[in-house]
Design an enzyme around this catalytic site. Structure first.
Site, PDB file in Angstrom:
ATOM      1  N   ALA A  65      -6.348 118.225 -30.060  1.00  0.00           N
ATOM      2  CA  ALA A  65      -7.019 118.070 -31.342  1.00  0.00           C
ATOM      3  C   ALA A  65      -8.357 117.375 -31.087  1.00  0.00           C
ATOM      4  CB  ALA A  65      -6.147 117.246 -32.282  1.00  0.00           C
ATOM      5  N   GLY A 108      -2.722 118.832 -28.624  1.00  0.00           N
ATOM      6  CA  GLY A 108      -2.622 119.998 -29.500  1.00  0.00           C
ATOM      7  C   GLY A 108      -2.796 121.314 -28.738  1.00  0.00           C
ATOM      8  N   GLU A 111       0.542 122.037 -27.442  1.00  0.00           N
ATOM      9  CA  GLU A 111       1.367 122.380 -28.609  1.00  0.00           C
ATOM     10  C   GLU A 111       1.049 123.790 -29.117  1.00  0.00           C
ATOM     11  OE1 GLU A 111      -0.012 118.673 -30.321  1.00  0.00           O
ATOM     12  OE2 GLU A 111       2.058 118.084 -30.673  1.00  0.00           O
ATOM     13  N   GLU A 131      -1.363 111.989 -26.058  1.00  0.00           N
ATOM     14  CA  GLU A 131      -1.701 111.288 -27.308  1.00  0.00           C
ATOM     15  C   GLU A 131      -1.466 109.782 -27.217  1.00  0.00           C
ATOM     16  OE1 GLU A 131       0.012 114.116 -27.083  1.00  0.00           O
ATOM     17  OE2 GLU A 131      -0.665 115.529 -28.614  1.00  0.00           O
TER      18      GLU A 131
HETATM   19  N1  CAA Z   1     -11.599 116.213 -28.589  1.00  0.00           N
HETATM   20  C1  CAA Z   1     -12.941 116.209 -28.683  1.00  0.00           C
HETATM   21  N2  CAA Z   1     -13.750 116.423 -27.620  1.00  0.00           N
HETATM   22  C2  CAA Z   1     -13.169 116.621 -26.419  1.00  0.00           C
HETATM   23  C3  CAA Z   1     -11.769 116.628 -26.255  1.00  0.00           C
HETATM   24  C4  CAA Z   1     -10.970 116.418 -27.417  1.00  0.00           C
HETATM   25  N3  CAA Z   1      -9.636 116.463 -27.388  1.00  0.00           N
HETATM   26  N4  CAA Z   1     -11.497 116.844 -24.940  1.00  0.00           N
HETATM   27  C5  CAA Z   1     -12.676 116.977 -24.318  1.00  0.00           C
HETATM   28  N5  CAA Z   1     -13.685 116.842 -25.206  1.00  0.00           N
HETATM   29  C6  CAA Z   1     -15.126 116.906 -24.949  1.00  0.00           C
HETATM   30  C7  CAA Z   1     -15.623 115.631 -24.286  1.00  0.00           C
HETATM   31  O1  CAA Z   1     -15.842 114.618 -25.233  1.00  0.00           O
HETATM   32  C8  CAA Z   1     -16.885 116.127 -23.614  1.00  0.00           C
HETATM   33  O2  CAA Z   1     -17.876 116.225 -24.602  1.00  0.00           O
HETATM   34  P1  CAA Z   1     -19.354 115.608 -24.330  1.00  0.00           P
HETATM   35  O3  CAA Z   1     -19.885 116.477 -23.221  1.00  0.00           O
HETATM   36  O4  CAA Z   1     -20.057 115.806 -25.634  1.00  0.00           O
HETATM   37  O5  CAA Z   1     -19.166 114.200 -23.931  1.00  0.00           O
HETATM   38  C9  CAA Z   1     -16.511 117.542 -23.193  1.00  0.00           C
HETATM   39  O6  CAA Z   1     -15.397 117.922 -23.998  1.00  0.00           O
HETATM   40  C10 CAA Z   1     -16.085 117.646 -21.750  1.00  0.00           C
HETATM   41  O7  CAA Z   1     -15.039 116.717 -21.519  1.00  0.00           O
HETATM   42  P2  CAA Z   1     -15.046 115.644 -20.341  1.00  0.00           P
HETATM   43  O8  CAA Z   1     -16.431 115.260 -19.998  1.00  0.00           O
HETATM   44  O9  CAA Z   1     -14.100 114.549 -20.723  1.00  0.00           O
HETATM   45  O10 CAA Z   1     -14.437 116.541 -19.166  1.00  0.00           O
HETATM   46  P3  CAA Z   1     -13.624 116.025 -17.896  1.00  0.00           P
HETATM   47  O11 CAA Z   1     -13.497 117.215 -16.992  1.00  0.00           O
HETATM   48  O12 CAA Z   1     -14.192 114.788 -17.334  1.00  0.00           O
HETATM   49  O13 CAA Z   1     -12.160 115.654 -18.453  1.00  0.00           O
HETATM   50  C11 CAA Z   1     -10.173 116.005 -19.774  1.00  0.00           C
HETATM   51  C12 CAA Z   1     -11.343 116.658 -18.993  1.00  0.00           C
HETATM   52  C13 CAA Z   1      -9.242 115.267 -18.813  1.00  0.00           C
HETATM   53  C14 CAA Z   1      -9.417 117.134 -20.462  1.00  0.00           C
HETATM   54  C15 CAA Z   1     -10.751 115.024 -20.820  1.00  0.00           C
HETATM   55  O14 CAA Z   1     -11.762 115.670 -21.561  1.00  0.00           O
HETATM   56  C16 CAA Z   1      -9.736 114.501 -21.803  1.00  0.00           C
HETATM   57  O15 CAA Z   1      -8.954 113.626 -21.464  1.00  0.00           O
HETATM   58  N6  CAA Z   1      -9.752 115.013 -23.046  1.00  0.00           N
HETATM   59  C17 CAA Z   1      -8.882 114.526 -24.094  1.00  0.00           C
HETATM   60  C18 CAA Z   1      -7.457 115.002 -23.919  1.00  0.00           C
HETATM   61  C19 CAA Z   1      -6.583 114.424 -24.995  1.00  0.00           C
HETATM   62  O16 CAA Z   1      -6.388 113.225 -25.114  1.00  0.00           O
HETATM   63  N7  CAA Z   1      -5.999 115.323 -25.833  1.00  0.00           N
HETATM   64  C20 CAA Z   1      -5.121 114.937 -26.922  1.00  0.00           C
HETATM   65  C21 CAA Z   1      -5.885 114.849 -28.198  1.00  0.00           C
HETATM   66  S1  CAA Z   1      -4.912 114.192 -29.519  1.00  0.00           S
HETATM   67  C22 CAA Z   1      -3.984 115.482 -30.088  1.00  0.00           C
HETATM   68  O17 CAA Z   1      -4.057 116.579 -29.597  1.00  0.00           O
HETATM   69  C23 CAA Z   1      -3.072 115.163 -31.229  1.00  0.00           C
HETATM   70  C24 CAA Z   1      -2.097 116.232 -31.530  1.00  0.00           C
HETATM   71  O18 CAA Z   1      -0.998 116.249 -31.045  1.00  0.00           O
HETATM   72  C25 CAA Z   1      -2.401 117.267 -32.477  1.00  0.00           C
END
Ligand code: CAA
Length: 257
Positions: A65, A108, A111, A131
């Protein structure tokens, strides 16, 4: 149909839906969720479509998400707005859906893949429910569907530690149906979808419904449900054709009737 965050196309009897926010690693914001629900509902109604492939980009199926969109939400917003909007519509698509997963399928994103019926993973795929690292828990079914798919021990491990599992571990655990080299991913998924789409539509939908019922019903109720669906297929022209073609040693010509 043209969308802001998705690419959609039909390839014969297969619909291909591609999440298209690569710079945000296909983070699922409200636009993606609404467009996905709309596109899938459209392909669900389209009689020419027999199966759907859902995919992302090379680096990410979807990284969850959209955290930037979620950050400012308070409890009342979340509760009254029934956040996260739209996922029930995705999970209730009746036609078979194959998730073709390359790269991250997190939160998500994992999911969403689990709402599909089959997950085909590239060797690069990584699955997880991180999460907890954000101070929340899965909100689109992860605690339930992941546990049913891979069992309590591994689901607890992933949900409580937020760690990722690679494609090999996900396949061993039963989350993933097949692993293929990255360059084969789309061909494998599209071929599997085309194969499914060529089978009699009623039997395909009933097969999906019957397997899904096993998650909801007791064994005796599930078996009764399966038997009734099985009986009903003897009312179809495609059952007559399929069995006649077998006996006459020829290829069946199904009519979806
Ligand atoms: N939401 C919004 N933006 C996201 C994102 C997310 N879930 N995941 C990645 N991005 C964005 C980053 O902010 C970044 O944007 P900017 O260039 O503007 O800074 C871009 O995508 C590239 O990401 P990274 O620079 O972080 O890339 P990386 O290769 O260094 O890392 C990653 C990759 C490990 C996937 C890392 O991006 C990450 O940890 N993302 C979040 C994963 C996460 O926590 N997901 C769960 C979300 S909560 C949820 O999903 C609730 C639910 O159950 C419904």
């Amino acid at each position: 149909m043209s969308y802001e965050t998705l690419l959609t196309e039909s390839r014969g009897a297969v619909a291909l839906v591609t999440l298209n926010r690569p710079k945000a690693l296909n983070a699922l914001n409200s636009t993606v969720m609404a467009e996905l629900a709309d596109a899938l509902a459209g392909f669900g109604k389209d009689e020419t479509v027999g199966a759907i492939v859902l995919t992302g980009c090379e680096k990410a199926f979807a990284a969850g998400a959209d955290i930037k969109e979620m950050q400012g939400i308070d409890f009342v917003d979340a509760y009254l707005g029934d956040f996260i909007f739209g996922w029930e519509a995705i999970a209730s698509v009746r036609k078979p859906m194959i998730a073709a997963v390359s790269g991250f399928a997190l939160g998500g994103g994992c999911e969403l893949a689990m709402m599909c019926d089959v997950i085909i993973a590239s060797e690069t795929a990584k699955f997880g429910q991180p999460e907890i690292t954000l101070g929340v828990i899965p909100g689109m079914g992860g605690s339930q569907r992941l546990t049913r798919a891979i069992g309590k021990a591994k689901a607890m491990d992933l949900v409580l530690t937020g760690r990722m599992m690679d494609a090999a571990e996900a396949e061993r655990a039963g989350l993933v149906s097949r692993i293929v080299p990255a360059e084969r991913l789309m061909d494998e998924a599209l071929e599997a979808a085309a194969k499914i789409a060529a089978f009699p539509r009623a039997a395909v939908l009933m097969a999906k419904e019957a397997v899904n019922r096993s998650f909801e019903a007791t064994l005796s109720e599930g078996l009764r449900f399966e038997r009734r669906l099985f009986h009903s297929l003897f009312a179809t022209a495609d059952q007559k054709e399929g069995m006649a073609a077998f006996i006459e040693k020829r290829k069946p010509e199904f009519s979806n009737r």
